[in-house]
Design a protein around this motif. Structure first.
Motif, short mmCIF file in Angstrom:
data_model
loop_
_atom_site.label_atom_id
_atom_site.label_comp_id
_atom_site.label_asym_id
_atom_site.label_seq_id
_atom_site.Cartn_x
_atom_site.Cartn_y
_atom_site.Cartn_z
N TYR A 1 8.75 9.25 -68.45
CA TYR A 1 8.10 10.34 -68.52
C TYR A 1 9.00 11.51 -69.11
CZ TYR A 1 4.77 14.15 -67.84
OH TYR A 1 4.05 15.59 -68.04
N ASP A 2 10.27 11.55 -68.19
CA ASP A 2 11.15 12.69 -68.49
C ASP A 2 12.47 12.20 -68.34
OD1 ASP A 2 12.59 14.89 -68.23
OD2 ASP A 2 11.19 15.80 -66.57
N ASN A 3 13.16 11.83 -69.39
CA ASN A 3 14.53 11.19 -69.04
C ASN A 3 15.74 12.15 -68.80
OD1 ASN A 3 14.32 12.63 -71.79
ND2 ASN A 3 15.96 11.53 -72.25
N LEU A 4 15.29 13.35 -68.49
CA LEU A 4 16.52 14.24 -67.88
C LEU A 4 16.11 14.75 -66.70
CD1 LEU A 4 17.43 16.30 -71.17
CD2 LEU A 4 18.65 14.40 -70.00
N GLY A 5 14.88 14.48 -66.11
CA GLY A 5 14.40 14.92 -64.88
C GLY A 5 14.16 16.42 -65.06
N LEU A 6 13.58 16.85 -65.82
CA LEU A 6 13.64 18.45 -65.98
C LEU A 6 12.47 19.10 -65.49
CD1 LEU A 6 14.59 18.71 -69.85
CD2 LEU A 6 15.81 19.68 -67.84
N GLU A 7 11.27 18.54 -65.40
CA GLU A 7 9.95 19.15 -65.34
C GLU A 7 9.97 19.97 -64.04
OE1 GLU A 7 5.17 17.96 -65.33
OE2 GLU A 7 6.54 17.63 -67.15
N THR A 8 10.15 19.28 -62.98
CA THR A 8 10.25 20.14 -61.71
C THR A 8 11.00 21.05 -61.46
OG1 THR A 8 10.15 19.60 -59.35
CG2 THR A 8 11.58 18.42 -60.52
N ALA A 9 12.08 21.01 -62.09
CA ALA A 9 13.14 22.20 -61.95
C ALA A 9 12.95 23.21 -63.18
CB ALA A 9 14.62 21.56 -62.15
N TRP A 10 12.81 22.90 -64.45
CA TRP A 10 12.52 23.66 -65.31
C TRP A 10 11.63 24.70 -65.28
CZ3 TRP A 10 16.02 23.56 -69.51
CH2 TRP A 10 15.76 24.64 -70.48
#
Length: 393
Positions: free
Chosen positions: A246-255
């Motif tokens: 879903y989110d290969n950089l682990g961004l969503e929860t932080a961004w």
């Protein structure tokens, strides 16, 4: 272009995360610095160690308010969260025992191949799945009986968010100390899921290590967080795959939450293949890698573009980065042909020899230093040497 001149709708379209119908488009991110750790098997796990080594050395790690991770990055983040309360920070915000509590145990894990044996056991022993076997290996080597409740609270350190992908609902499933769940099914407060299970779900790379199944009690879901799918079977049996799907950089929860975002990308590339395999399994695996590589490239461009537009502060560094692109005269000597060879280490949970481990850690240390001193704080001192000087790059 200045941030306040970008309309909310245009701003959302330019950013590397999916904004949901429940998100407020006018909501501004909070002050604070978050770190995102990508996937990439043992390669990423070790690369992120090098980055954390440097962030700790300059006193930045202590100030993080969130660490969001997927897949191989979740192995490193999971152990960092577990040992956080035992780190000895001095008056410079530097933890003197990071190597003992984080670096050395992760390196001991990298001395072992855990994916191949788990696949064989998962196929031959019907009582356990492959993902269950991976979780057991993490439990044995790193996490023991620790649960999500052993992570630091928000008053004790950063919030650690370990991300997986919910195969049923098509969205991100988040594991953290305060809650786990997704916005469509809802949240379980204060979950007591094993940390090893959460990391195994986050790193359940398809097709071989996926899925990991969570058997849950529907009554544990907080009804005030009810989404459109808070009913069985979504609330009783959850099928999870690698968070990088879903989110290969682990961004969503932080961004979406914080103004300053550091991104450490240990993801690999996909090499040319003059004679692709034709059998359905190997061909499907090749196509999955091509899709993943294309999505990763797009997200990386969006991250960097968002920095350039002023939508977020921070910096990106990647295992495939050419350190010369930072144009930093005092960057460490890291020839691109050598770092690219490190980046081409296979995406596996397979034993890596000691020298290769040290070179990957050295590279994560060097490139994160160049990124941070170029784009975040030019006043930071340059490093004197690699963590493992004898191994180099």
């Amino acid at each position: 272009m200045e941030t306040d001149k970008v309309s909310p709708n245009v701003s959302q379209n330019l950013q590397p995360v999916r904004f949901l119908e429940t998100d407020d488009p006018t909501d501004h991110p909070k002050p604070g610095m978050a770190l995102c750790l990508s996937g990439g098997g043992y390669r990423a796990m070790l690369f992120h160690l090098g980055a954390l080594w440097r962030l700790n050395e300059v006193g930045l790690m202590k100030g993080l308010v969130r660490i969001s991770s997927v897949s191989g990055g979740s192995i490193t983040a999971g152990l960092l969260g577990l040992i956080w309360k035992n780190l000895n920070f001095d008056n410079r915000n530097v933890a003197s025992n990071l190597e003992e509590l984080l670096i050395d145990p992760i390196r001991r894990l990298a001395d072992n191949t855990i994916d191949q044996g788990s696949i064989f056991k998962g196929i031959l022993l019907p009582r356990k799945t492959i993902a269950d076997e991976i979780a057991e290996a993490y439990r044995r080597h790193l996490f023991g009986a620790a649960t999500l409740q052993d992570l630091p609270s928000d008053s004790e350190g950063p919030r650690f968010v370990i991300n997986a992908t919910n195969v049923q609902t098509k969205v991100l499933w988040r594991f953290s100390k305060p809650f786990m769940g997704d916005y469509r099914v809802g949240l379980i407060r204060n979950p007591r899921v094993d940390l090893a299970t959460a990391v195994a779900a986050s790193s359940a790379f398809p097709p071989f290590l996926s899925p990991l199944t969570l058997n849950l009690n529907p009554a544990d879901f907080d009804p005030s967080t009810k989404g459109d799918l808070q009913f069985e079977p979504y609330t009783s049996e959850v099928f999870l795959t690698d968070g990088g799907v879903y989110d290969n950089l682990g961004l969503e929860t932080a961004w979406k939450s914080y103004q300053t975002i550091l991104v450490s990308d240990g993801g690999g590339g996909t090499a040319d293949e003059p004679k692709p395999k034709r059998d359905w399994l190997e061909h499907a695996y090749r196509v999955l890698n091509l899709i993943n590589a294309q999505v990763g490239s797009l997200r990386k461009r969006q991250v960097i573009g968002s920095y350039q537009l002023g939508l977020r502060h921070g910096t990106y560094w990647g295992i495939r980065t050419n350190i010369a692109d930072y144009h930093l005269p005092t960057a460490m000597n890291c020839p691109f042909d050598k770092t690219l060879a490190l980046a081409n280490t296979a995406t596996r949970l397979k034993k890596l020899d000691s020298i290769l481990q040290e070179r990957i850690i050295n590279w994560g240390y060097a490139v994160s230093d160049a990124a941070v001193r170029t784009h975040l704080d030019s006043s930071l001192p340059q490093p004197s040497a690699f963590p493992y000087p004898a191994s180099g790059i």
